[in-house]
Design an enzyme around this catalytic site. Structure first.
Site, mmCIF file in Angstrom:
data_model
loop_
_atom_site.group_PDB
_atom_site.id
_atom_site.type_symbol
_atom_site.label_atom_id
_atom_site.label_comp_id
_atom_site.label_asym_id
_atom_site.label_seq_id
_atom_site.Cartn_x
_atom_site.Cartn_y
_atom_site.Cartn_z
ATOM 1 N N LYS A 82 -1.338 13.601 33.888
ATOM 2 C CA LYS A 82 -2.590 13.458 34.633
ATOM 3 C C LYS A 82 -3.437 14.720 34.572
ATOM 4 C CE LYS A 82 -5.326 11.351 37.519
ATOM 5 N NZ LYS A 82 -6.217 10.367 36.856
ATOM 6 N N GLU A 115 -5.302 4.517 25.551
ATOM 7 C CA GLU A 115 -4.435 5.380 26.354
ATOM 8 C C GLU A 115 -3.355 4.584 27.095
ATOM 9 O OE1 GLU A 115 -6.812 6.990 29.575
ATOM 10 O OE2 GLU A 115 -5.434 8.637 29.899
ATOM 11 N N HIS A 175 -22.486 0.805 8.786
ATOM 12 C CA HIS A 175 -22.537 1.950 7.866
ATOM 13 C C HIS A 175 -21.143 2.406 7.459
ATOM 14 C CE1 HIS A 175 -26.858 2.264 8.188
ATOM 15 N NE2 HIS A 175 -26.739 2.108 9.502
ATOM 16 N N ARG A 197 2.040 15.082 36.485
ATOM 17 C CA ARG A 197 1.743 16.237 35.625
ATOM 18 C C ARG A 197 2.557 16.227 34.338
ATOM 19 N NH1 ARG A 197 -0.812 20.114 38.642
ATOM 20 N NH2 ARG A 197 -0.325 21.658 37.073
ATOM 21 N N GLU A 209 -15.787 5.270 26.760
ATOM 22 C CA GLU A 209 -14.859 5.344 27.878
ATOM 23 C C GLU A 209 -13.888 4.151 27.847
ATOM 24 O OE1 GLU A 209 -13.596 7.225 29.797
ATOM 25 O OE2 GLU A 209 -12.754 5.983 31.377
ATOM 26 N N ASN A 231 5.500 26.291 34.146
ATOM 27 C CA ASN A 231 4.420 25.399 33.724
ATOM 28 C C ASN A 231 3.413 26.255 32.990
ATOM 29 O OD1 ASN A 231 2.254 23.586 33.546
ATOM 30 N ND2 ASN A 231 1.543 24.105 35.608
ATOM 31 N N GLY A 232 3.108 25.899 31.745
ATOM 32 C CA GLY A 232 2.122 26.662 30.983
ATOM 33 C C GLY A 232 2.605 26.907 29.564
ATOM 34 N N LYS A 243 -9.742 4.257 27.367
ATOM 35 C CA LYS A 243 -8.843 3.656 28.355
ATOM 36 C C LYS A 243 -7.894 2.661 27.694
ATOM 37 C CE LYS A 243 -9.456 5.417 31.092
ATOM 38 N NZ LYS A 243 -10.152 6.416 31.853
ATOM 39 N N TRP A 285 6.157 18.133 30.800
ATOM 40 C CA TRP A 285 5.357 17.556 29.715
ATOM 41 C C TRP A 285 5.565 18.494 28.543
ATOM 42 C CZ3 TRP A 285 1.181 18.937 26.568
ATOM 43 C CH2 TRP A 285 0.563 17.880 25.898
ATOM 44 N N CYS A 288 3.297 20.009 33.302
ATOM 45 C CA CYS A 288 4.530 20.183 34.071
ATOM 46 C C CYS A 288 4.250 20.390 35.563
ATOM 47 C CB CYS A 288 5.363 21.362 33.608
ATOM 48 S SG CYS A 288 5.651 21.387 31.843
HETATM 49 O O1 M6R Z 1 -8.952 16.240 35.295
HETATM 50 P P1 M6R Z 1 -9.962 16.108 34.208
HETATM 51 O O2 M6R Z 1 -11.065 15.181 34.554
HETATM 52 O O3 M6R Z 1 -10.506 17.437 33.751
HETATM 53 O O4 M6R Z 1 -9.183 15.507 32.979
HETATM 54 C C1 M6R Z 1 -9.789 15.309 31.746
HETATM 55 C C2 M6R Z 1 -9.011 14.348 30.887
HETATM 56 O O5 M6R Z 1 -7.742 14.848 30.619
HETATM 57 C C3 M6R Z 1 -8.880 12.969 31.550
HETATM 58 O O6 M6R Z 1 -10.122 12.455 31.875
HETATM 59 C C4 M6R Z 1 -8.149 11.993 30.608
HETATM 60 O O7 M6R Z 1 -8.937 11.740 29.487
HETATM 61 C C5 M6R Z 1 -7.800 10.718 31.368
HETATM 62 N N1 M6R Z 1 -6.387 10.495 31.304
HETATM 63 C C6 M6R Z 1 -8.453 9.497 30.832
HETATM 64 O O8 M6R Z 1 -8.084 8.360 31.542
#
Ligand code: M6R
Length: 599
Positions: free
Chosen positions: A594, A483, A499, A27, A476, A101-102, A480, A75, A2
């Site tokens: 984010k 996501e 396996h 956020r 990675e 927020n929290g 991506k 969020w 948030c």
């Molecule tokens: O801000 P941070 O690097 O600590 O965030 C960690 C993850 O939340 C972040 O890398 C997330 O996996 C990304 N959205 C991936 O693209």
């Protein structure tokens, strides 16, 4: 997660708050809301709804004088993203209005103890806060009622509170979740992040945990008061920031994600110029001291940053010769392994606000360990609270998908590893310059990737396979792709597929193989044959010196240890163009945010 913004001052509050919320939408963006003091009717209004800040801005009326207000972009944690659960939340009588927020861990216990018989409108923990304040305010001053409430809350919060009987004050409190205060001569802005202050104020103050804040308008103008947990007023340190507004624009690109992918060669160059200003890698002495005589390095991170950490282990072990372990922060926080005494912790976080990491940091500090945060945000909580921090100089990353920050994190890890290498033999500086050129070359060919995926990536699921450090790039790449495009993707060690997981390979299932290392070239190619034999649609990403004639994406040769920084780029482009094809909301994928500031 948030985002919250509050404003009191001479400007039209709705302008400041809505602009700020737009900038904080990274956020969380499933619903939003605002409460403003409408001077024309001498009363507060409250607008909120499911949906984005655009909706809040365009579909409600702000055509009235307003100079105090609080806003929120959500969020969802407690309760679905709908109108009722959107913030702000009011107490039963409507007197107190809160944005939060929290996550309040003990909201149920507080309800049972203090709010028996109250009927709540929403499913949120925030409504409990508004009502606790109201219940205490029947016996105490508002300041005390809020401070009593804050003292009872367990968990994380950044809160803004207004008392509708007093349109001259915004109250704030914080614990674990971030909040800053921006000050200008004619007003005060409180927000989750500095980004909300762009164009409003260059002067800002970081709010520490358990601080109680009042932003007040009186006869002499606008001022703020900050109180420590025992109620003693103190003067916080004044900071200045000059945020580059260019950096947070799309700069002609259709999406932030594509802009940020294309910025990666310049991120590598910026890192070189910051960490090797005189033709040699240099790291601050005090940072290096953290590693002196250490027998082990523990790397903690989440998501994409965790994948950077996996490469960090390779660099610390292969280049510096220091045994290293990597943990997902949310696991480490509550399932700690046996720890080596002589060790140092490296926390990797783009935002520097990830709550899972913060929980680890609090713990490792209690245990007496020193820590280094590698981050993109030097004003962040994790930068401030670790023993030392290093910047990755990636510039503001706005798209939820982390791209340039990953490249920045891995590059900085390479540099630390080189500087820690005892014999000083590591000569990757020129190689990093070459890497930036190779990155540009593949970015320039992005239209080719755009076309390629139109016919080759057609199923609901997909696999990335690779060995050694290529496997980490696969992890990675698959994060991506899932996501942003919502294609279910797994990253697999190429030799492990047979396996069990090979059972999922059938006609047309896309398998993207990454091969950047000579010594495993033949092995990965055998695994490619195994999946091809079962009908997989194989796409091969390889390096020029080990390419085969029908490889699909061939990268310029770079030093083998730097190849993950290059090989990740075509995978980011694959994700971007596939998501574009599927009509996904690229910069704001569903269910995500984010900055993950809840555990
Ligand atoms: O801000 P941070 O690097 O600590 O965030 C960690 C993850 O939340 C972040 O890398 C997330 O996996 C990304 N959205 C991936 O693209």
């Amino acid at each position: 997660m948030c985002g919250i913004v509050g404003y009191i001052g001479k400007l039209q509050a709705s302008d400041v708050i809505l602009k700020g919320l737009h900038k904080l939408e990274y956020r969380g963006y499933d619903s939003c809301g605002i409460s403003l003091f409408n001077e024309n009717i001498d009363d507060f209004i409250l607008y909120k709804d499911k949906g984005r800040v655009n909706h809040l801005q365009d579909d409600f009326n702000y055509d009235f004088e307003n100079h105090l207000g609080i806003g929120h972009t959500r969020w969802a944690t407690h309760g679905a993203p709908n109108h009722i659960n959107s913030h702000p939340h009011a107490s039963v009588s409507g007197r107190f209005v809160v944005v939060h927020n929290g996550v309040i861990d003990n909201y149920k216990e507080l309800t049972a103890k203090y709010l028996v018989g109250y009927s709540f409108e929403s499913e949120t923990d925030t409504e409990v806060i508004a009502n606790l304040i109201e219940s205490f305010a029947s016996s105490y001053d508002v300041d005390i009622a809020i401070r009593k409430t804050l003292a009872l809350l367990e968990g994380s919060y950044a809160l803004l509170v207004i008392d509708t009987r007093n349109p001259h004050i915004i109250y704030a409190g914080k614990n674990k979740s971030p909040m800053i205060l921006g000050k200008r001569a004619d007003g005060i802005c409180l927000a989750s992040d500095l980004m909300a202050l762009v164009g409003i104020s260059d002067e800002y103050y970081l709010i520490e945990d358990k601080t109680f804040v009042k932003a007040v308008k009186d006869e002499s103008g606008y001022a703020f008061e900050m109180y420590d947990p025992v109620g003693i007023e103190f003067c916080p340190v004044r900071n200045e920031v000059h945020l580059d507004t260019e950096e947070i624009n799309k700069g002609g690109f259709p999406h932030y994600m594509l802009k940020e992918i294309c910025e990666q060669p310049s991120v590598v160059r910026k890192i070189i110029s910051n960490y090797a200003p005189d033709g040699k890698f240099i790291i601050d002495k005090e940072v290096l001291n953290l590693f002196a005589n250490k027998k082990r390095i523990y790397i903690l991170a989440a998501g994409t940053s965790y994948h950077a950490g996996l490469l960090g282990k390779v660099y610390f072990e292969k280049i510096s010769g220091i045994p290293t372990e990597v943990f997902v922060a949310s696991e480490f926080a509550y399932n700690k392994p046996i720890l080596e005494k002589e060790s140092v912790f490296v926390l990797i976080s783009q935002s520097g606000e990830t709550a899972d990491l913060r929980a680890c940091l609090v713990d490792i500090k209690k245990l007496g360990y020193q820590s280094l945060t590698i981050t993109n945000v030097k004003t962040s909580t994790l930068a401030r609270e670790a023993t030392k921090y290093l910047e990755i100089f990636a510039g503001t990353e706005i798209a939820v998908a982390s791209t340039k920050a990953y490249v920045g994190q891995v590059s900085v890890l390479v540099i630390i590893a080189c500087v820690l290498e005892q014999d000083n033999k590591c000569s990757l500086l020129t190689e990093m310059g070459r890497l930036a050129v190779a990155m540009e070359a593949i970015i320039d060919r992005r239209d080719y990737i755009k076309e390629l995926i139109k016919t080759r990536l057609l199923k609901r699921n997909a696999f990335y396979i690779g060995r050694g450090i290529d496997y980490f790039t696969c992890l990675e790449a698959s994060l991506k792709l899932k996501e942003i495009s919502y294609i279910q993707t797994e990253g697999f060690p190429a030799g492990e597929l047979k396996h069990g997981t090979i059972a999922l390979i059938e006609d047309g299932v896309p398998v993207i193989a990454i091969i950047t290392q000579k010594h495993i070239n033949k092995n990965t190619r055998s695994n490619i044959q195994e999946v091809k034999a079962r009908g997989a649609e194989v796409i091969v990403i390889s390096m020029n010196d080990i390419k085969e004639s029908d490889d699909d994406i061939v990268l310029m040769d770079v030093h083998h240890i730097l190849s993950p920084i290059l090989a990740v780029i075509p995978t980011q482009l694959i994700t971007y163009y596939k998501a574009l094809d599927l009509g996904r909301d690229i910069d704001k994928p569903r269910n995500l945010a984010k900055s993950v500031t809840v555990e």
